[in-house]
Design an enzyme around this catalytic site. Structure first.
Site, PDB file in Angstrom:
ATOM      1  N   SER A  69       0.254 -11.907  -3.137  1.00 35.91           N
ATOM      2  CA  SER A  69      -0.627 -10.934  -2.490  1.00 35.91           C
ATOM      3  C   SER A  69      -0.842 -11.273  -1.022  1.00 35.91           C
ATOM      4  CB  SER A  69      -1.989 -10.904  -3.198  1.00 35.91           C
ATOM      5  OG  SER A  69      -1.842 -10.587  -4.560  1.00 35.91           O
TER       6      SER A  69
HETATM    7  N1  SAH Z   1      -1.600 -14.225  -8.292  1.00 31.24           N
HETATM    8  C1  SAH Z   1      -0.204 -14.043  -7.948  1.00 31.24           C
HETATM    9  C2  SAH Z   1       0.143 -12.569  -7.808  1.00 31.24           C
HETATM   10  C3  SAH Z   1       1.217 -12.229  -8.761  1.00 31.24           C
HETATM   11  S1  SAH Z   1       1.747 -10.558  -8.882  1.00 31.24           S
HETATM   12  C4  SAH Z   1       0.175 -14.853  -6.746  1.00 31.24           C
HETATM   13  O1  SAH Z   1      -0.706 -15.479  -6.148  1.00 31.24           O
HETATM   14  O2  SAH Z   1       1.360 -14.935  -6.410  1.00 31.24           O
HETATM   15  C5  SAH Z   1       1.251 -10.190 -10.550  1.00 31.24           C
HETATM   16  C6  SAH Z   1       1.853 -11.029 -11.645  1.00 31.24           C
HETATM   17  O3  SAH Z   1       1.293 -10.610 -12.880  1.00 31.24           O
HETATM   18  C7  SAH Z   1       3.365 -10.930 -11.817  1.00 31.24           C
HETATM   19  O4  SAH Z   1       3.910 -12.215 -11.730  1.00 31.24           O
HETATM   20  C8  SAH Z   1       3.543 -10.358 -13.232  1.00 31.24           C
HETATM   21  O5  SAH Z   1       4.662 -10.898 -13.908  1.00 31.24           O
HETATM   22  C9  SAH Z   1       2.249 -10.810 -13.878  1.00 31.24           C
HETATM   23  N2  SAH Z   1       1.845 -10.067 -15.072  1.00 31.24           N
HETATM   24  C10 SAH Z   1       1.900  -8.725 -15.307  1.00 31.24           C
HETATM   25  N3  SAH Z   1       1.376  -8.446 -16.503  1.00 31.24           N
HETATM   26  C11 SAH Z   1       0.979  -9.623 -17.055  1.00 31.24           C
HETATM   27  C12 SAH Z   1       0.356  -9.991 -18.285  1.00 31.24           C
HETATM   28  N4  SAH Z   1       0.034  -9.089 -19.221  1.00 31.24           N
HETATM   29  N5  SAH Z   1       0.098 -11.302 -18.499  1.00 31.24           N
HETATM   30  C13 SAH Z   1       0.415 -12.239 -17.572  1.00 31.24           C
HETATM   31  N6  SAH Z   1       0.991 -11.957 -16.398  1.00 31.24           N
HETATM   32  C14 SAH Z   1       1.280 -10.667 -16.140  1.00 31.24           C
END
Ligand code: SAH
Length: 216
Positions: A69
């Site tokens: 993000s």
């Molecule tokens: N907090 C992260 C942002 C990641 S983007 C950072 O600092 O980089 C969102 C993430 O959520 C993705 O990696 C995606 O694979 C994950 N995601 C989506 N649905 C999910 C679920 N049900 N459980 C766990 N992770 C999930």
């Protein structure tokens, strides 16, 4: 050797500039959050070819459909969570591991769940030095009941509503922050008070979709 020191100094400078220009100049004023954002080496949480853009005012793709993000959004979410030093925190969507690293600067214990195994294992390696952080592979829309209750829950993927299991795992006085909606989401904060849950809208955001049982 001299070059290495210079490169590290450049990253420190870029990071301090990021905090001053993107966070302080906007509305991030929680000193603990600002210190955490100055401390975590964001360039270590992006793919090698993107390190030069790690401190830009933007989200970046980190592979497998995940994005790290925008720094401002991470700071706003963490500030809204009001993380205390003795708090137990759950993060849904580990992605790069950057958010977990920022939370780790502030909390006593961080559990982060990632659906995609390759992302989870890379993040786990990056976070090895932090013994109070664990990265689990699985469906974070179900939370992680074994570690509940949590004082703060950060959901970093967008879904139609706040998953019921996450609400069930929120401690009294706990805060949950999540992007809710479709297309453009609203970042909301749910605060558990003695008289019930209070929901506030913080700002409009765009996140990758929350998948899994209680996702889109
Ligand atoms: N907090 C992260 C942002 C990641 S983007 C950072 O600092 O980089 C969102 C993430 O959520 C993705 O990696 C995606 O694979 C994950 N995601 C989506 N649905 C999910 C679920 N049900 N459980 C766990 N992770 C999930």
């Amino acid at each position: 050797m001299g070059d290495t020191v210079d490169v590290v100094a450049d990253f420190v400078q870029a990071r301090n500039r990021m905090v001053d220009e993107q966070l302080v100049r906007r509305d991030v004023d929680d000193e603990r959050v600002l210190a955490a954002m100055r401390a975590v080496p964001r360039h270590e949480y992006v793919p090698a070819d993107l390190t030069g853009r790690a401190y830009d005012d933007t989200a970046l793709p980190v592979g497998d459909g995940a994005t790290i993000s925008q720094p401002y959004i991470v700071a706003v979410m963490v500030q809204a969570l009001r993380v205390g030093a003795s708090d137990r925190v759950l993060e849904v969507g580990t992605g790069s591991g950057y958010g977990a690293a920022v939370l780790a600067e502030l909390a006593a214990q961080v559990t982060s769940i990632e659906l995609v195994e390759s992302l989870a294992s890379t993040a786990r390696e990056r976070l090895l030095a932090h013994q109070h952080v664990r990265v689990l592979t699985g469906d974070g829309s179900l939370g992680h009941a074994a570690g509940a209750p949590y004082d703060a829950i950060s959901v970093t993927a967008g879904g139609p509503t706040v998953p019921e299991p996450l609400l069930a795992q929120l401690a009294p006085g706990g805060r949950l922050v999540m992007p809710v909606g479709r297309g453009v989401e609203r970042l909301i904060r749910v605060t558990r008070t003695a008289t019930g849950d209070e929901t506030e809208e913080l700002l409009a955001v765009r996140f990758v979709p929350l998948r899994g049982r209680h996702g889109v």
